[in-house]
Design a protein around this motif. Sequence first.
Motif, PDB file in Angstrom:
ATOM      1  N   ASN A 424       0.814  -1.215   0.000  1.00  8.69           N
ATOM      2  CA  ASN A 424       0.000   0.000   0.000  1.00  8.69           C
ATOM      3  C   ASN A 424       0.848   1.265   0.000  1.00  8.69           C
ATOM      4  O   ASN A 424       0.581   2.207  -0.750  1.00  8.69           O
ATOM      5  CB  ASN A 424      -0.949  -0.014   1.200  1.00  8.69           C
ATOM      6  CG  ASN A 424      -2.047  -1.052   1.048  1.00  8.69           C
ATOM      7  OD1 ASN A 424      -2.373  -1.468  -0.066  1.00  8.69           O
ATOM      8  ND2 ASN A 424      -2.602  -1.488   2.156  1.00  8.69           N
ATOM      9  N   THR A 426       3.831   1.793  -1.071  1.00  8.75           N
ATOM     10  CA  THR A 426       4.619   1.980  -2.292  1.00  8.75           C
ATOM     11  C   THR A 426       3.753   2.002  -3.550  1.00  8.75           C
ATOM     12  O   THR A 426       4.283   2.038  -4.663  1.00  8.75           O
ATOM     13  CB  THR A 426       5.661   0.855  -2.430  1.00  8.75           C
ATOM     14  OG1 THR A 426       4.987  -0.412  -2.496  1.00  8.75           O
ATOM     15  CG2 THR A 426       6.631   0.851  -1.250  1.00  8.75           C
ATOM     16  N   ASN A 427       2.440   1.968  -3.358  1.00  8.69           N
ATOM     17  CA  ASN A 427       1.490   1.968  -4.479  1.00  8.69           C
ATOM     18  C   ASN A 427       1.675   0.771  -5.400  1.00  8.69           C
ATOM     19  O   ASN A 427       1.374   0.841  -6.595  1.00  8.69           O
ATOM     20  CB  ASN A 427       1.601   3.266  -5.284  1.00  8.69           C
ATOM     21  CG  ASN A 427       1.229   4.487  -4.476  1.00  8.69           C
ATOM     22  OD1 ASN A 427       0.251   4.478  -3.730  1.00  8.69           O
ATOM     23  ND2 ASN A 427       2.023   5.542  -4.588  1.00  8.69           N
ATOM     24  N   ARG A 428       2.152  -0.310  -4.844  1.00  5.46           N
ATOM     25  CA  ARG A 428       2.323  -1.529  -5.628  1.00  5.46           C
ATOM     26  C   ARG A 428       1.113  -2.453  -5.521  1.00  5.46           C
ATOM     27  O   ARG A 428       0.992  -3.401  -6.290  1.00  5.46           O
ATOM     28  CB  ARG A 428       3.578  -2.263  -5.170  1.00  5.46           C
ATOM     29  CG  ARG A 428       4.869  -1.529  -5.501  1.00  5.46           C
ATOM     30  CD  ARG A 428       5.298  -1.776  -6.922  1.00  5.46           C
ATOM     31  NE  ARG A 428       5.746  -3.151  -7.088  1.00  5.46           N
ATOM     32  CZ  ARG A 428       5.892  -3.766  -8.261  1.00  5.46           C
ATOM     33  NH1 ARG A 428       5.573  -3.135  -9.377  1.00  5.46           N
ATOM     34  NH2 ARG A 428       6.341  -5.011  -8.323  1.00  5.46           N
ATOM     35  N   GLU A 430      -1.959  -1.854  -6.343  1.00  9.56           N
ATOM     36  CA  GLU A 430      -2.779  -1.803  -7.555  1.00  9.56           C
ATOM     37  C   GLU A 430      -2.113  -2.448  -8.754  1.00  9.56           C
ATOM     38  O   GLU A 430      -2.760  -2.701  -9.761  1.00  9.56           O
ATOM     39  CB  GLU A 430      -3.172  -0.361  -7.876  1.00  9.56           C
ATOM     40  CG  GLU A 430      -2.027   0.609  -7.890  1.00  9.56           C
ATOM     41  CD  GLU A 430      -1.955   1.422  -6.607  1.00  9.56           C
ATOM     42  OE1 GLU A 430      -1.872   2.660  -6.692  1.00  9.56           O
ATOM     43  OE2 GLU A 430      -2.002   0.805  -5.527  1.00  9.56           O
ATOM     44  N   ASN A 443      -9.033  -0.578  -5.827  1.00 11.34           N
ATOM     45  CA  ASN A 443      -8.009   0.233  -5.168  1.00 11.34           C
ATOM     46  C   ASN A 443      -8.464   0.786  -3.825  1.00 11.34           C
ATOM     47  O   ASN A 443      -7.635   1.064  -2.944  1.00 11.34           O
ATOM     48  CB  ASN A 443      -7.559   1.377  -6.077  1.00 11.34           C
ATOM     49  CG  ASN A 443      -6.665   0.883  -7.211  1.00 11.34           C
ATOM     50  OD1 ASN A 443      -6.132  -0.230  -7.156  1.00 11.34           O
ATOM     51  ND2 ASN A 443      -6.495   1.707  -8.230  1.00 11.34           N
ATOM     52  N   LYS A 446      -7.457  -0.794  -0.213  1.00 13.04           N
ATOM     53  CA  LYS A 446      -6.203  -0.595   0.509  1.00 13.04           C
ATOM     54  C   LYS A 446      -6.431  -0.155   1.955  1.00 13.04           C
ATOM     55  O   LYS A 446      -5.563  -0.323   2.797  1.00 13.04           O
ATOM     56  CB  LYS A 446      -5.323   0.428  -0.223  1.00 13.04           C
ATOM     57  CG  LYS A 446      -4.790  -0.086  -1.559  1.00 13.04           C
ATOM     58  CD  LYS A 446      -3.702   0.795  -2.135  1.00 13.04           C
ATOM     59  CE  LYS A 446      -4.214   2.137  -2.564  1.00 13.04           C
ATOM     60  NZ  LYS A 446      -3.161   2.941  -3.241  1.00 13.04           N
TER      61      LYS A 446
END
Length: 467
Positions: A424, A426-428, A430, A443, A446
């Motif tokens: 979450n 690191t935006n990985r 999604e 999304n 999260k």
Amino acid sequence: MKTYFFKKLLTFSTVILLLLITACNQFLSLEPPINNISADLVFNNEESAKGAITGIYSNMATVGYPNGLVNSIATLTGMCADEFINYPFQLDEYYKNAILPASSATSWNQSYQYIYTANIILEKVANSSAIGNELKMQLEGEAKFIRAFCYFYLTNLYGDIPLNLTTDYQANGMSARTAQTKVYDQIIHDLVDAQRLLGNDFYTVERVRPNKWAATSMLARVYLYTKKYGDAEIQASSLISNTAMFSLKTDLNQVFLKNSTEAIWQLYPNTAGRNTNEGVLFLLTGTPTNVSLTQNLADAFDPSDKRRLQWIGTITASNKTYYYPSKYKVGAISALSEYSMVLRLAEQYLIRAEARINLDKVELGIADLNTLRTRARPAPTVAIPNPLPALPLTLSKPDALLAVENERRFELFSESAHRWFDLNRTNRAEVILPLIKGSNWQNTDKLFPIPQTELNTNPNVKQNDGY
């Protein structure tokens, strides 16, 4: 809350205090809580005052969200991510990323109960004439550490959250959500204070009470999460350099032993006839009835990685192979040899590696990753002359950060919600989770939903998007 949860650590007065605190923190009573008199009695001598703080740790180990059971934060978030397969149908909502607001209250309620207890300790200790200054500093430091620890998990699970810093239960019950940036500011403030107030040494021969180094460990993590990479590197380095107290275990089978030199903070098992709850839950003897590890995780390891060989067990039942965490080696055995790990040194190498790479000290960051890979490297054989090779120091920054993600996955799986939080922050999530979860993933998943009970009683709290 039953008093037997605390029988090893608490005095009768402290049990009364915690029972009353639990009741008050439901925010449902229209009358003022009656715990002020009881709390004054608890803090009129040093032994019962100590019991007020140790009761939190006892509760965490038994029924709290770090407790290692199937409803613990590590297990639930592991189902939400790509670590665990769920078997009991009542937890499918986590595995399918379809959590209902009616089901998400455990971590929320318990965290705010611990925070309320910490606030009472901070208030009563400061005003007590029966407690010496040295113990006052220790109790204040531990209370601030616990408050910061709980807010860290709350904000990473739920996002913006009420920030309650007093014992005014009526005001707390009507608190609006505070922006995560301000929550992190308070977390850092509390941890810096805890670092100053707490002693260098462990308070007993056991590593079950947070000291200065536990606060340092959490500071390093929080600075990493808030992208204060220089501060994260400094805090992690101070821990890593304290070789008199902490060192990586060369034998992976010894990492999770009680009072391991890798342990920064552990929880003492508080259930008769067993070691850790993790050992009881994870170690499979037949077809899983709670959780098992995903094939995806098991296959992600280099086959020669000792973490794969020694920390993941396999069992075949009904012609099907299951994978399970075997970091803890024993479960329902009365002779204690393992304690539940909350904070450990290996994470600090990973924090420093990520911080250094983001500071463009890529080679130094990769060197930290290679320290953990070296520990996980088996002896060469004719068939595998170069097992688990070192990562090249020439990796680009993006590739080095991807290596950090992988090493964190291999080192910290099934522990303390690390994988869920990493994906979450690191935006990985999604990128990775739609490939695994398919249409189950959105999304907005999260963040956990704000519990329905909180929405029902506090009109100033609004629900997260997607619920």
